[in-house]
Motif scaffolding. Structure first.
Motif, PDB file in Angstrom:
ATOM      1  N   ALA A 142     -23.373  31.397 -12.278  1.00  0.00           N
ATOM      2  CA  ALA A 142     -23.861  32.680 -12.796  1.00  0.00           C
ATOM      3  C   ALA A 142     -25.022  33.214 -11.977  1.00  0.00           C
ATOM      4  O   ALA A 142     -25.194  34.429 -11.869  1.00  0.00           O
ATOM      5  CB  ALA A 142     -24.275  32.526 -14.255  1.00  0.00           C
ATOM      6  N   VAL A 260     -33.706  28.186 -14.856  1.00  0.00           N
ATOM      7  CA  VAL A 260     -34.928  28.943 -14.575  1.00  0.00           C
ATOM      8  C   VAL A 260     -35.210  28.952 -13.077  1.00  0.00           C
ATOM      9  O   VAL A 260     -35.530  29.995 -12.488  1.00  0.00           O
ATOM     10  CB  VAL A 260     -36.123  28.347 -15.354  1.00  0.00           C
ATOM     11  CG1 VAL A 260     -37.438  28.940 -14.857  1.00  0.00           C
ATOM     12  CG2 VAL A 260     -35.958  28.589 -16.855  1.00  0.00           C
ATOM     13  N   TYR A 263     -32.846  31.176 -11.155  1.00  0.00           N
ATOM     14  CA  TYR A 263     -33.250  32.567 -11.375  1.00  0.00           C
ATOM     15  C   TYR A 263     -34.501  32.900 -10.566  1.00  0.00           C
ATOM     16  O   TYR A 263     -34.571  33.931  -9.895  1.00  0.00           O
ATOM     17  CB  TYR A 263     -33.502  32.805 -12.865  1.00  0.00           C
ATOM     18  CG  TYR A 263     -34.107  34.160 -13.155  1.00  0.00           C
ATOM     19  CD1 TYR A 263     -33.312  35.300 -13.217  1.00  0.00           C
ATOM     20  CD2 TYR A 263     -35.485  34.296 -13.328  1.00  0.00           C
ATOM     21  CE1 TYR A 263     -33.875  36.542 -13.454  1.00  0.00           C
ATOM     22  CE2 TYR A 263     -36.050  35.535 -13.567  1.00  0.00           C
ATOM     23  CZ  TYR A 263     -35.253  36.661 -13.633  1.00  0.00           C
ATOM     24  OH  TYR A 263     -35.798  37.885 -13.860  1.00  0.00           O
TER      25      TYR A 263
ATOM     26  N   ILE B 207     -34.113  42.220 -16.578  1.00  0.00           N
ATOM     27  CA  ILE B 207     -35.231  41.708 -17.373  1.00  0.00           C
ATOM     28  C   ILE B 207     -36.505  41.659 -16.538  1.00  0.00           C
ATOM     29  O   ILE B 207     -37.614  41.818 -17.074  1.00  0.00           O
ATOM     30  CB  ILE B 207     -34.862  40.345 -18.009  1.00  0.00           C
ATOM     31  CG1 ILE B 207     -35.863  39.946 -19.081  1.00  0.00           C
ATOM     32  CG2 ILE B 207     -34.683  39.255 -16.959  1.00  0.00           C
ATOM     33  CD1 ILE B 207     -35.383  38.835 -19.984  1.00  0.00           C
ATOM     34  N   ALA B 208     -36.374  41.481 -15.227  1.00  0.00           N
ATOM     35  CA  ALA B 208     -37.561  41.447 -14.366  1.00  0.00           C
ATOM     36  C   ALA B 208     -38.250  42.815 -14.354  1.00  0.00           C
ATOM     37  O   ALA B 208     -39.482  42.901 -14.384  1.00  0.00           O
ATOM     38  CB  ALA B 208     -37.173  41.036 -12.950  1.00  0.00           C
ATOM     39  N   ARG B 242     -30.925  42.502 -19.223  1.00  0.00           N
ATOM     40  CA  ARG B 242     -29.917  41.553 -18.748  1.00  0.00           C
ATOM     41  C   ARG B 242     -30.493  40.675 -17.651  1.00  0.00           C
ATOM     42  O   ARG B 242     -31.434  41.056 -16.946  1.00  0.00           O
ATOM     43  CB  ARG B 242     -28.695  42.296 -18.202  1.00  0.00           C
ATOM     44  CG  ARG B 242     -28.976  43.026 -16.938  1.00  0.00           C
ATOM     45  CD  ARG B 242     -27.787  43.802 -16.388  1.00  0.00           C
ATOM     46  NE  ARG B 242     -28.289  44.743 -15.412  1.00  0.00           N
ATOM     47  CZ  ARG B 242     -28.587  44.427 -14.154  1.00  0.00           C
ATOM     48  NH1 ARG B 242     -28.382  43.205 -13.713  1.00  0.00           N
ATOM     49  NH2 ARG B 242     -29.094  45.319 -13.331  1.00  0.00           N
ATOM     50  N   ILE B 243     -29.883  39.506 -17.518  1.00  0.00           N
ATOM     51  CA  ILE B 243     -30.173  38.615 -16.399  1.00  0.00           C
ATOM     52  C   ILE B 243     -29.127  38.918 -15.336  1.00  0.00           C
ATOM     53  O   ILE B 243     -27.931  38.835 -15.626  1.00  0.00           O
ATOM     54  CB  ILE B 243     -30.066  37.147 -16.844  1.00  0.00           C
ATOM     55  CG1 ILE B 243     -31.122  36.841 -17.908  1.00  0.00           C
ATOM     56  CG2 ILE B 243     -30.187  36.204 -15.653  1.00  0.00           C
ATOM     57  CD1 ILE B 243     -30.874  35.548 -18.663  1.00  0.00           C
ATOM     58  N   PRO B 244     -29.539  39.289 -14.135  1.00  0.00           N
ATOM     59  CA  PRO B 244     -28.535  39.615 -13.110  1.00  0.00           C
ATOM     60  C   PRO B 244     -27.622  38.409 -12.837  1.00  0.00           C
ATOM     61  O   PRO B 244     -28.100  37.303 -12.657  1.00  0.00           O
ATOM     62  CB  PRO B 244     -29.387  39.950 -11.880  1.00  0.00           C
ATOM     63  CG  PRO B 244     -30.730  40.341 -12.427  1.00  0.00           C
ATOM     64  CD  PRO B 244     -30.916  39.495 -13.640  1.00  0.00           C
ATOM     65  N   MET B 245     -26.323  38.655 -12.865  1.00  0.00           N
ATOM     66  CA  MET B 245     -25.336  37.584 -12.693  1.00  0.00           C
ATOM     67  C   MET B 245     -24.612  37.752 -11.365  1.00  0.00           C
ATOM     68  O   MET B 245     -24.406  38.870 -10.891  1.00  0.00           O
ATOM     69  CB  MET B 245     -24.252  37.665 -13.776  1.00  0.00           C
ATOM     70  CG  MET B 245     -24.754  37.531 -15.176  1.00  0.00           C
ATOM     71  SD  MET B 245     -24.972  35.804 -15.651  1.00  0.00           S
ATOM     72  CE  MET B 245     -25.722  36.078 -17.273  1.00  0.00           C
ATOM     73  N   ALA B 246     -24.174  36.626 -10.833  1.00  0.00           N
ATOM     74  CA  ALA B 246     -23.328  36.680  -9.643  1.00  0.00           C
ATOM     75  C   ALA B 246     -22.017  37.359 -10.013  1.00  0.00           C
ATOM     76  O   ALA B 246     -21.563  37.290 -11.158  1.00  0.00           O
ATOM     77  CB  ALA B 246     -23.085  35.275  -9.119  1.00  0.00           C
ATOM     78  N   VAL B 249     -18.849  36.351 -12.726  1.00  0.00           N
ATOM     79  CA  VAL B 249     -19.168  35.339 -13.732  1.00  0.00           C
ATOM     80  C   VAL B 249     -19.549  36.055 -15.013  1.00  0.00           C
ATOM     81  O   VAL B 249     -20.322  37.009 -14.996  1.00  0.00           O
ATOM     82  CB  VAL B 249     -20.316  34.425 -13.260  1.00  0.00           C
ATOM     83  CG1 VAL B 249     -20.693  33.431 -14.335  1.00  0.00           C
ATOM     84  CG2 VAL B 249     -19.909  33.717 -11.991  1.00  0.00           C
ATOM     85  N   ASP B 250     -18.970  35.624 -16.134  1.00  0.00           N
ATOM     86  CA  ASP B 250     -19.171  36.402 -17.348  1.00  0.00           C
ATOM     87  C   ASP B 250     -20.494  36.149 -18.040  1.00  0.00           C
ATOM     88  O   ASP B 250     -21.129  37.062 -18.509  1.00  0.00           O
ATOM     89  CB  ASP B 250     -17.994  36.245 -18.327  1.00  0.00           C
ATOM     90  CG  ASP B 250     -17.538  34.806 -18.477  1.00  0.00           C
ATOM     91  OD1 ASP B 250     -18.164  33.904 -17.877  1.00  0.00           O
ATOM     92  OD2 ASP B 250     -16.558  34.574 -19.193  1.00  0.00           O
ATOM     93  N   SER B 251     -20.925  34.911 -18.107  1.00  0.00           N
ATOM     94  CA  SER B 251     -22.191  34.707 -18.798  1.00  0.00           C
ATOM     95  C   SER B 251     -22.730  33.310 -18.579  1.00  0.00           C
ATOM     96  O   SER B 251     -22.035  32.399 -18.152  1.00  0.00           O
ATOM     97  CB  SER B 251     -22.032  34.933 -20.298  1.00  0.00           C
ATOM     98  OG  SER B 251     -21.345  33.841 -20.891  1.00  0.00           O
ATOM     99  N   LEU B 252     -24.019  33.185 -18.892  1.00  0.00           N
ATOM    100  CA  LEU B 252     -24.685  31.897 -18.966  1.00  0.00           C
ATOM    101  C   LEU B 252     -24.496  31.333 -20.369  1.00  0.00           C
ATOM    102  O   LEU B 252     -24.287  32.073 -21.326  1.00  0.00           O
ATOM    103  CB  LEU B 252     -26.182  32.095 -18.740  1.00  0.00           C
ATOM    104  CG  LEU B 252     -26.634  32.366 -17.314  1.00  0.00           C
ATOM    105  CD1 LEU B 252     -28.038  32.940 -17.320  1.00  0.00           C
ATOM    106  CD2 LEU B 252     -26.606  31.067 -16.523  1.00  0.00           C
ATOM    107  N   VAL B 260     -34.058  31.233 -19.076  1.00  0.00           N
ATOM    108  CA  VAL B 260     -34.319  32.192 -18.004  1.00  0.00           C
ATOM    109  C   VAL B 260     -35.088  33.402 -18.537  1.00  0.00           C
ATOM    110  O   VAL B 260     -36.067  33.854 -17.937  1.00  0.00           O
ATOM    111  CB  VAL B 260     -32.996  32.643 -17.342  1.00  0.00           C
ATOM    112  CG1 VAL B 260     -33.225  33.833 -16.413  1.00  0.00           C
ATOM    113  CG2 VAL B 260     -32.359  31.487 -16.579  1.00  0.00           C
ATOM    114  N   ALA B 264     -38.633  34.742 -17.502  1.00  0.00           N
ATOM    115  CA  ALA B 264     -38.754  36.064 -16.874  1.00  0.00           C
ATOM    116  C   ALA B 264     -39.782  36.925 -17.594  1.00  0.00           C
ATOM    117  O   ALA B 264     -40.396  37.798 -16.986  1.00  0.00           O
ATOM    118  CB  ALA B 264     -37.387  36.756 -16.860  1.00  0.00           C
TER     119      ALA B 264
END
Lengths: 270, 270
Positions: A142, A260, A263, B207-208, B242-246, B249-252, B260, B264
């Motif tokens: 992810a 973490v 990220y 989120i950052a 949101r947490i940026p994802m690759a 990929v659907d989710s952590l 994370v 953040a």
């Protein structure tokens, strides 16, 4: 799909790939020796197939036969249909996801093979818990980790529990086992990676500071829950980095710490 | 410590707090009804005692008697010593940590009580998995979350597995259950918190970016693995993050995502 074959005898030798799945010690030895691993549940089985792992057979309960009828297209792959009770007798547990696939392992790539083109690596030392290995791979996928290297004593990412917790990320994030641990870390440095050792030590630098200063190829070293990285691995790193912790708390779970850290080392979006 | 009492009969009524620990449905009902919870292993038991939870009794195998002899200082608290086989017959599993304590629950504080003085909250909606709840609390403690609020359908943080995975963080991070879900979120806003809903949606802001813009009191809303936050909870938030994802990929996992996100939103060290 080949015509499903109904099996009613739990001792039927055609089910031998699926026996005693709860016996961790037995399965760990057997699956590696036989070049076999287990995928469980529709989503994970589909991901294993999509990643190119060849199926040996599929075991379904009736309820799943329709939903997964399209799953295995090769006519040579047998599909066994059993009652839930038979599934439980064979495997040793209640298979509530209703579908298991015995898959063939593929040869692992070399470390050099997975490094080619990678810029962000996770290097795991002694992570011998299947849940943690699976969680680490899921977060790696992810959060944009290109590849994972495993020290010789890390758990098998293709063990059933690791596969399941990873949601199939063990099929998509390339990984290799390294030998000559930790001397092989020198090879990473020579390949241009900066080696960062994650540690809870308060005198390590904060991972955010490290991320600001360095945007080049990075290998993040992670140790096992509890012991953390060995002294030799810490000594081999270019820098030691830490996640700032609230006062009085000793550590994060290794999978949470890894998420973490992955990220924190991600290049920020503009 | 009171003089240890050896018990050889698994049916001895003095062991009734410890029966059928693997029967999740039974224990969930029983422990809440009886104001009881289980702490397992030396470290977690010590943390429960240090946090002020009163012990009802302690169950040890011989091997642990010396190491934990100082554990319970109140003479009125019975210490039962059993063979590993008896421990397994009573509890339903092999108690490899060798020590269990039946502890008394304390009255939960009100939501208003845990908010007083807090600046960083985690608000959990429908997180009904004990492992995830435990992991969330452990990360909350390590990453400086001041308090946790639970929607009515969240799992019990004092259930044995949650306690164990949290490494005792459920004893140190204050938490409360809220009712009138999700209307109670209005009370948080009125109390000065900015409500952030964590979501994998690609149109939410990163989120950052949110963390850079806002340093005031924050309540981070987290939904269950799989479904995520309800539409009502999403609608009640001030912003979606949101947490940026690759790609692809659907989710952590929810616990990794929480770790994370807690990180953040942590004010950076200078």
């Amino acid at each position: 799909m080949s015509a499903p074959v109904r099996i009613t005898d739990p001792a039927d030798p055609r089910l031998s790939d699926y026996t005693a799945l709860t016996d961790v010690a037995l399965r760990r030895t057997r699956e590696v020796a036989e070049g076999l691993f287990m995928a469980e549940g529709e989503k994970v089985i589909r991901r294993a197939l999509a990643a190119g792992y060849p199926p040996r057979s599929v075991l379904l309960t009736d309820k799943w036969l329709d939903a997964m009828g399209d799953l295995v297209r090769q006519p040579a792959v047998p599909v066994y249909v059993v009652d839930p009770g038979v599934a439980e007798q064979v495997t040793g547990y209640h298979v509530h996801r209703g579908a298991l696939a015995a898959m063939r392992r593929l040869p692992l790539p070399s470390a050099a093979g997975v490094l080619a083109g990678a810029r962000r690596l996770a290097v795991l030392e002694g992570v011998n818990d299947h849940t943690n290995i699976g969680a680490l791979f899921r977060s790696a996928a992810a959060l944009g980790i290109d590849a994972v290297l495993l020290s010789p004593d890390c758990a098998d990412p293709l063990y059933r529990r690791a596969v399941k917790v990873s949601m199939g990320a063990v099929f998509t994030v390339p990984y290799a086992r390294v030998d000559r641990w930790p001397h092989c870390l020198e090879d990473l440095r020579e390949a241009g990676f900066r080696l960062l050792a994650l540690t809870p030590d308060s005198d390590a630098q904060s991972i955010a500071q490290e991320a600001e200063r360095n945007a080049g190829p990075t290998a993040l070293l992670l140790g096992a829950e509890g012991e953390g990285l060995s002294r030799r691995a810490l000594a081999a790193a270019d820098a030691r980095v830490r996640i700032p912790m609230a006062r009085g708390v000793d550590s994060l779970n290794v999978a949470a710490a890894a998420a973490v850290a992955f990220y924190a080392l991600t290049p920020r979006e503009p």
